[in-house]
Design a protein around this motif. Sequence first.
Motif, PDB file in Angstrom:
ATOM      1  N   SER A   1     -50.939 -12.880  63.349  1.00 15.04           N
ATOM      2  CA  SER A   1     -52.014 -11.794  62.530  1.00 15.04           C
ATOM      3  C   SER A   1     -51.072 -11.164  61.546  1.00 15.04           C
ATOM      4  O   SER A   1     -51.563 -11.034  60.536  1.00 15.04           O
ATOM      5  CB  SER A   1     -52.477 -10.720  63.630  1.00 15.04           C
ATOM      6  N   VAL A   2     -49.911 -10.615  61.615  1.00 16.91           N
ATOM      7  CA  VAL A   2     -49.030  -9.816  60.542  1.00 16.91           C
ATOM      8  C   VAL A   2     -48.784 -11.063  59.687  1.00 16.91           C
ATOM      9  O   VAL A   2     -48.828 -10.435  58.351  1.00 16.91           O
ATOM     10  CB  VAL A   2     -47.829  -9.269  61.258  1.00 16.91           C
ATOM     11  N   GLN A   3     -48.410 -12.194  59.799  1.00 14.18           N
ATOM     12  CA  GLN A   3     -48.190 -13.100  58.931  1.00 14.18           C
ATOM     13  C   GLN A   3     -49.325 -13.525  58.284  1.00 14.18           C
ATOM     14  O   GLN A   3     -49.191 -13.850  56.965  1.00 14.18           O
ATOM     15  CB  GLN A   3     -47.430 -14.295  59.720  1.00 14.18           C
ATOM     16  N   MET A   4     -50.502 -13.559  58.599  1.00 15.43           N
ATOM     17  CA  MET A   4     -51.535 -13.838  57.851  1.00 15.43           C
ATOM     18  C   MET A   4     -52.349 -12.601  57.240  1.00 15.43           C
ATOM     19  O   MET A   4     -53.244 -12.646  56.562  1.00 15.43           O
ATOM     20  CB  MET A   4     -52.551 -14.505  58.750  1.00 15.43           C
ATOM     21  N   ARG A   5     -51.386 -11.501  57.414  1.00 13.72           N
ATOM     22  CA  ARG A   5     -51.895 -10.345  56.508  1.00 13.72           C
ATOM     23  C   ARG A   5     -53.248  -9.879  56.999  1.00 13.72           C
ATOM     24  O   ARG A   5     -54.065  -9.594  56.090  1.00 13.72           O
ATOM     25  CB  ARG A   5     -51.462 -10.407  55.161  1.00 13.72           C
ATOM     26  N   SER A   6     -53.420 -10.013  58.245  1.00 15.29           N
ATOM     27  CA  SER A   6     -54.806  -9.581  58.899  1.00 15.29           C
ATOM     28  C   SER A   6     -55.071  -8.116  58.879  1.00 15.29           C
ATOM     29  O   SER A   6     -54.374  -7.490  58.998  1.00 15.29           O
ATOM     30  CB  SER A   6     -54.997 -10.039  60.190  1.00 15.29           C
ATOM     31  N   VAL A   7     -56.389  -7.731  58.295  1.00 17.48           N
ATOM     32  CA  VAL A   7     -56.620  -6.240  58.405  1.00 17.48           C
ATOM     33  C   VAL A   7     -57.551  -5.934  59.518  1.00 17.48           C
ATOM     34  O   VAL A   7     -58.310  -4.991  59.625  1.00 17.48           O
ATOM     35  CB  VAL A   7     -57.259  -5.833  57.169  1.00 17.48           C
ATOM     36  N   TRP A   8     -57.729  -6.963  60.529  1.00 18.14           N
ATOM     37  CA  TRP A   8     -58.598  -7.074  61.808  1.00 18.14           C
ATOM     38  C   TRP A   8     -57.870  -5.943  62.795  1.00 18.14           C
ATOM     39  O   TRP A   8     -57.089  -6.106  63.259  1.00 18.14           O
ATOM     40  CB  TRP A   8     -58.981  -8.332  62.251  1.00 18.14           C
ATOM     41  N   GLN A   9     -58.752  -5.006  63.098  1.00 19.88           N
ATOM     42  CA  GLN A   9     -58.470  -4.083  64.528  1.00 19.88           C
ATOM     43  C   GLN A   9     -57.239  -3.765  64.298  1.00 19.88           C
ATOM     44  O   GLN A   9     -56.568  -3.774  65.301  1.00 19.88           O
ATOM     45  CB  GLN A   9     -58.920  -4.713  65.702  1.00 19.88           C
TER      46      GLN A   9
ATOM     47  N   PRO B   1     -50.864  -4.514  55.275  1.00 17.17           N
ATOM     48  CA  PRO B   1     -52.100  -5.158  54.605  1.00 17.17           C
ATOM     49  C   PRO B   1     -53.178  -4.152  54.688  1.00 17.17           C
ATOM     50  O   PRO B   1     -53.999  -4.186  53.556  1.00 17.17           O
ATOM     51  CB  PRO B   1     -52.403  -6.343  55.503  1.00 17.17           C
ATOM     52  N   VAL B   2     -53.500  -3.186  55.636  1.00 19.53           N
ATOM     53  CA  VAL B   2     -54.452  -2.150  55.528  1.00 19.53           C
ATOM     54  C   VAL B   2     -54.421  -1.198  54.328  1.00 19.53           C
ATOM     55  O   VAL B   2     -55.228  -1.105  53.733  1.00 19.53           O
ATOM     56  CB  VAL B   2     -54.500  -1.565  56.700  1.00 19.53           C
ATOM     57  N   GLU B   3     -53.066  -0.803  54.141  1.00 20.75           N
ATOM     58  CA  GLU B   3     -52.742   0.182  53.111  1.00 20.75           C
ATOM     59  C   GLU B   3     -52.829  -0.518  51.781  1.00 20.75           C
ATOM     60  O   GLU B   3     -53.533   0.210  50.996  1.00 20.75           O
ATOM     61  CB  GLU B   3     -51.309   0.562  53.493  1.00 20.75           C
ATOM     62  N   ASP B   4     -52.450  -1.903  51.718  1.00 19.53           N
ATOM     63  CA  ASP B   4     -52.602  -2.291  50.543  1.00 19.53           C
ATOM     64  C   ASP B   4     -53.991  -2.609  50.208  1.00 19.53           C
ATOM     65  O   ASP B   4     -54.277  -2.606  48.981  1.00 19.53           O
ATOM     66  CB  ASP B   4     -51.905  -3.951  50.665  1.00 19.53           C
ATOM     67  N   ASP B   5     -54.991  -2.492  51.038  1.00 20.11           N
ATOM     68  CA  ASP B   5     -56.396  -2.949  50.896  1.00 20.11           C
ATOM     69  C   ASP B   5     -56.948  -1.602  50.080  1.00 20.11           C
ATOM     70  O   ASP B   5     -57.720  -1.677  49.568  1.00 20.11           O
ATOM     71  CB  ASP B   5     -57.045  -3.195  52.189  1.00 20.11           C
ATOM     72  N   HIS B   6     -56.469  -0.539  50.745  1.00 15.22           N
ATOM     73  CA  HIS B   6     -57.120   0.733  50.310  1.00 15.22           C
ATOM     74  C   HIS B   6     -56.359   1.149  49.133  1.00 15.22           C
ATOM     75  O   HIS B   6     -57.026   2.113  48.247  1.00 15.22           O
ATOM     76  CB  HIS B   6     -56.458   1.956  51.442  1.00 15.22           C
TER      77      HIS B   6
END
Length: 210
Positions: A125-133, A204-209
Amino acid sequence: MKPQAVTAARRGLLACHVCMLVSHPGRELDHVCCPRCGAALHVRKPDSIARTWAFLSAAIILYIPANVLPMTDVRTLFGNTEDTIMSGVVYLWTSGSWPLAVIVFVASIMVPMLKIMALVFLLVSVQMRSVWQPVQRTRLYRLIELVGRWSMLDIFVIAFLVALVQLRALATIKAGPAAACFGAVVVLTMCATLSFDPRLIWDPVEDDHG
Ligand SMILES: [Zn+2]
């Protein structure tokens, strides 16, 4: 007023893994040392994903002999019996000590397998840069960390069985080759857990924001 979230990395700050001091490294980000205790500072654990994969693959490979090779070697006047983890569980179950059978099954078969699967899931999930949960995944990581301390339970069970059988004097019991493999699996999954940086879940969550 709601507290504003700010990440240390975005502010150019580094936290020390040893003494937890937060410091400002200045412009140069390579080979920075903690001004208080001198430990090396990193924004994220170095090569976290590669190292975790390395420890984890070794653990997965050794998980096979740990389950296939004999765990205990019991010698009595009537002959030798070698037990793998699973046949040991079956033996304990059929001989009536089912609480012990459940403990050995959970500690030696279920927990290491679930731990390996959870770490693979976190890594992918980290490698796919997932933002899920991200919160649930961080909780999962904390759970793996917590369980790590109890994984040696099986070695204690063997020690307990050895003590129990030795008391009867007519039998000798030895730890088989699977015991070493099993110990290695436990240590390797602990190393994998330590080399995984849970902050990677949030990047990835931070990058999204923004
Ligand atoms: Zn420090």
